[in-house]
Design a protein around this motif. Structure first.
Motif, mmCIF file in Angstrom:
data_model
loop_
_atom_site.group_PDB
_atom_site.id
_atom_site.type_symbol
_atom_site.label_atom_id
_atom_site.label_comp_id
_atom_site.label_asym_id
_atom_site.label_seq_id
_atom_site.Cartn_x
_atom_site.Cartn_y
_atom_site.Cartn_z
ATOM 1 N N LYS A 68 -10.708 2.811 12.500
ATOM 2 C CA LYS A 68 -11.165 3.386 11.586
ATOM 3 C C LYS A 68 -10.099 3.739 10.796
ATOM 4 C CE LYS A 68 -14.285 6.023 9.507
ATOM 5 N NZ LYS A 68 -15.828 6.841 9.411
ATOM 6 N N ASN A 69 -9.110 4.150 10.371
ATOM 7 C CA ASN A 69 -8.069 4.321 9.170
ATOM 8 C C ASN A 69 -7.068 4.196 9.478
ATOM 9 O OD1 ASN A 69 -10.152 5.460 6.941
ATOM 10 N ND2 ASN A 69 -10.673 7.196 8.638
ATOM 11 N N TRP A 70 -6.061 3.113 9.277
ATOM 12 C CA TRP A 70 -4.847 2.187 9.447
ATOM 13 C C TRP A 70 -4.138 2.004 8.663
ATOM 14 C CZ3 TRP A 70 -4.038 -2.437 7.880
ATOM 15 C CH2 TRP A 70 -5.562 -3.562 8.640
ATOM 16 N N VAL A 71 -3.114 1.844 8.583
ATOM 17 C CA VAL A 71 -2.099 1.285 7.374
ATOM 18 C C VAL A 71 -0.901 0.697 7.817
ATOM 19 C CG1 VAL A 71 -0.999 3.352 6.561
ATOM 20 C CG2 VAL A 71 -1.553 1.856 4.150
ATOM 21 N N VAL A 72 -0.370 -0.522 7.151
ATOM 22 C CA VAL A 72 0.598 -1.800 7.824
ATOM 23 C C VAL A 72 1.466 -1.119 6.835
ATOM 24 C CG1 VAL A 72 1.222 -3.402 8.073
ATOM 25 C CG2 VAL A 72 -0.735 -2.680 9.662
ATOM 26 N N PHE A 84 -2.632 -2.814 15.898
ATOM 27 C CA PHE A 84 -2.874 -2.204 15.222
ATOM 28 C C PHE A 84 -4.495 -2.227 14.880
ATOM 29 C CE2 PHE A 84 0.975 0.250 16.545
ATOM 30 C CZ PHE A 84 0.658 1.355 16.460
ATOM 31 N N VAL A 85 -4.271 -3.313 13.986
ATOM 32 C CA VAL A 85 -4.925 -3.514 12.828
ATOM 33 C C VAL A 85 -6.486 -4.221 14.048
ATOM 34 C CG1 VAL A 85 -6.045 -6.095 11.643
ATOM 35 C CG2 VAL A 85 -3.646 -4.990 11.486
ATOM 36 N N LEU A 103 -5.766 -10.514 4.119
ATOM 37 C CA LEU A 103 -4.368 -9.696 3.964
ATOM 38 C C LEU A 103 -3.158 -9.664 4.440
ATOM 39 C CD1 LEU A 103 -7.301 -6.868 3.776
ATOM 40 C CD2 LEU A 103 -6.960 -8.708 2.134
ATOM 41 N N GLY A 104 -3.448 -9.989 5.972
ATOM 42 C CA GLY A 104 -2.124 -9.176 6.938
ATOM 43 C C GLY A 104 -1.308 -11.104 6.710
ATOM 44 N N TRP A 152 -6.774 2.647 2.819
ATOM 45 C CA TRP A 152 -6.295 2.411 4.236
ATOM 46 C C TRP A 152 -7.246 0.899 4.856
ATOM 47 C CZ3 TRP A 152 -3.637 5.946 6.049
ATOM 48 C CH2 TRP A 152 -3.825 7.191 6.563
ATOM 49 N N ASN A 153 -6.969 1.320 5.364
ATOM 50 C CA ASN A 153 -6.895 -0.973 6.608
ATOM 51 C C ASN A 153 -6.170 -1.733 5.067
ATOM 52 O OD1 ASN A 153 -8.574 0.970 8.531
ATOM 53 N ND2 ASN A 153 -9.804 0.823 7.124
#
Length: 522
Positions: A173-177, A167-168, A460-461, A234-235
């Motif tokens: 353009k606009n994802w969130v985990v 996903f990342v 970030l992840g 987002w992101n």
């Protein structure tokens, strides 16, 4: 013209997914809902009340079939991916788990990117606390960006880590985990499985209620539709938990669960050496309040009251022990619990009896370490944890770069510093300052692999080398920790350098050494 937004939801038949579906349906003046469901008698019965609801569209299909996923995604403004294979089924069917969870991620991303205006579709992926593995004291406070560290033999978490990266790095353009913690729901009171002993007594978890989880999904769509979620939301990665009240140790969980059912305490039903001492996920969230500030999803009910609510929602016969003498109940229940601990291949007592060196090493350190566990509760130390956020600061891990800098100011020197702390290199010579989405080139200092990944995924992840950091054919964490100071922070506090820490997929022979592209074809 309708002003409703369309939400596509996977996993609507599961605990979190169904809670989210009900919350969204309660806002049907704002949303149309599309759900992708397996065509089964159980699902048709569960969703019969919604079959002819004009605000609900049901796609009968399969997450592993692109045509089904595309049909469900078409026309969606929001995609909430909650569904997939979960434990304990994932423990018994690791091959199917990999194929389902990673395949679904690839299908959803492909379907979103095929839309007429893919940049207008906003996507939420629900990850898991299991991605960061065991975090026993003194590393029991965690936050996003901490090292990914899948617990040994946790095939579910392996699949979730890989799916998260899909996903990342997809180009959406606009994802969130959002990494979900353990969910409290009524049927958790009925779970009787040998994995109940696969938790350390002094392990911790910041639980999330199923109601909070449902509100989270609906509020995400509602707050964004109102324009309340800006680009800073987002992101990014977030941890999902119900807050301070729900930060408890595994011992406290057993006391609450057993007490709610009217059973005797853990001291009467179990023996302390039935429980593992490591290799199970769980942490308190140092950054868990961030999501609450955006989405306002927490009910904040005291946890004891919440457990009473759970008890009121299960069949009456589960509450019968509340009206019987605790001593008699304990005398009857303990032999059953012992039998669970003796379950072939999965029971902790079975590992000891058969001297299963791999399992004993993974979950205790060694048989010798297991033998040191007190057999009596009065000799076993129960840790009392400080659960206030102010306690988190002293346990904060180093992420290897200057986190005091705004993300918009991060540059190539920060990337090189972060890579060095991970025992590797950033091979790229330049990057646009603050651009965390464009992939850079990196090199792993442990296996020597060169790979591309975005700063978002790495910094970030908490991800790193896709060849050795996330297990493919074996777990070799001790070797990785020796070359990677970033990872060593979450390995050596709970593991001895003398431990045997290389584990081969003996029970995954059909995956061992096979690339993911080949697994998908099977």
């Amino acid at each position: 013209m309708s002003t409703r937004k369309t939400v596509m939801l996977t996993g609507a038949s599961g605990n979190m997914g169904f809670a989210g579906f009900k919350e969204l349906h309660a806002k049907k003046d704002q949303f149309n809902i599309t759900i992708l469901l397996r065509d089964s008698k159980k699902n048709r019965e569960k969703f019969a009340p919604y079959m002819y609801d004009p605000t609900v569209r049901i796609v009968w299909g399969d997450l592993t079939k692109y045509e089904s996923v595309l049909d469900a995604v078409n026309g969606a403004d929001y995609v909430l991916h909650v569904g997939g294979m979960v434990s304990p089924a994932a423990d018994w069917k690791p091959f199917r788990t990999q194929k389902t969870n990673i395949g679904a991620a690839e299908n959803i991303c492909k379907a979103v990117l095929s839309q007429p205006d893919p940049d207008a579709v906003k996507v939420c992926y629900i990850g898991t606390v299991a991605e960061t593995g065991d975090r026993n004291y003194p590393i029991h406070w965690g936050r996003c960006g901490d090292p990914i560290k899948v617990s040994i033999y946790d095939h579910y978490a392996v699949s979730k880590v890989r799916a998260e990266a899909v996903f990342v790095e997809s180009g959406i353009k606009n994802w969130v985990v959002m990494r979900q913690s353990g969910i409290l729901y009524p049927n958790i009171l009925k779970n009787m499985d040998p994995i109940m002993f696969h938790v350390p007594i002094n392990g911790v978890l910041e639980w999330c209620t199923v109601e909070d989880s449902g509100r989270l999904l609906a509020n995400l769509c509602e707050e964004d539709a109102k324009g309340n979620l800006g680009p800073d939301f987002w992101n990014h990665f977030y941890n999902i938990g119900s807050g301070k009240e729900y930060r408890i140790s595994n011992y406290e969980f057993e006391v609450l669960l057993l007490g709610t059912l009217g059973l005797a305490g853990p001291e009467k039903l179990f023996e302390p050496n039935w429980f593992i001492t490591k290799n199970f996920h769980g942490q308190f969230y140092a950054d868990g309040d961030k999501l609450e500030e955006y989405l306002h999803f927490r009910e904040n009910l005291p946890i004891k009251e919440y457990f009473e609510r759970l008890a009121s929602q299960v069949e009456f016969y589960f509450r019968i022990p509340r009206h019987l003498p605790k001593g008699a109940v304990a005398a009857a229940a303990k032999p059953f619990m012992k039998k669970l601990a003796n379950t072939k291949d999965f029971g902790t007592r079975d590992w000891v009896a058969k001297n299963n060196k791999e399992r004993l090493s993974a979950y205790f350190g060694s048989k010798e370490e297991w033998e040191k566990i007190p057999k009596k509760w009065e000799d076993f130390e129960i840790i009392n944890f400080d659960k206030d956020n102010s306690a988190a600061e002293q346990f904060k891990l180093d992420h290897g770069y200057d986190e005091s800098k705004p993300e918009s100011e991060l540059d190539i020197e920060d990337m090189k510093q972060a890579a060095k702390f991970r025992g590797g290199e950033c091979l790229s010579d330049s990057m646009t300052k603050g651009d965390l989405a464009t992939k850079l080139k990196w090199k792993c200092g442990h296996c020597g692999a060169e790979f591309e990944a975005s700063p978002s995924l790495i910094l970030l992840g908490g991800h790193w080398c896709p060849e050795c950091f996330v297990p493919h054919t074996s777990w070799d964490y001790d070797s990785i920790a020796k070359t990677n100071p970033f990872f060593a922070q979450v390995w050596y506090p709970n593991h001895s350098k003398r431990e045997h820490n290389k584990y081969v997929f003996k029970d995954l022979f059909h995956i061992n050494g096979i690339p993911w592209d080949d697994i998908k074809k099977k």
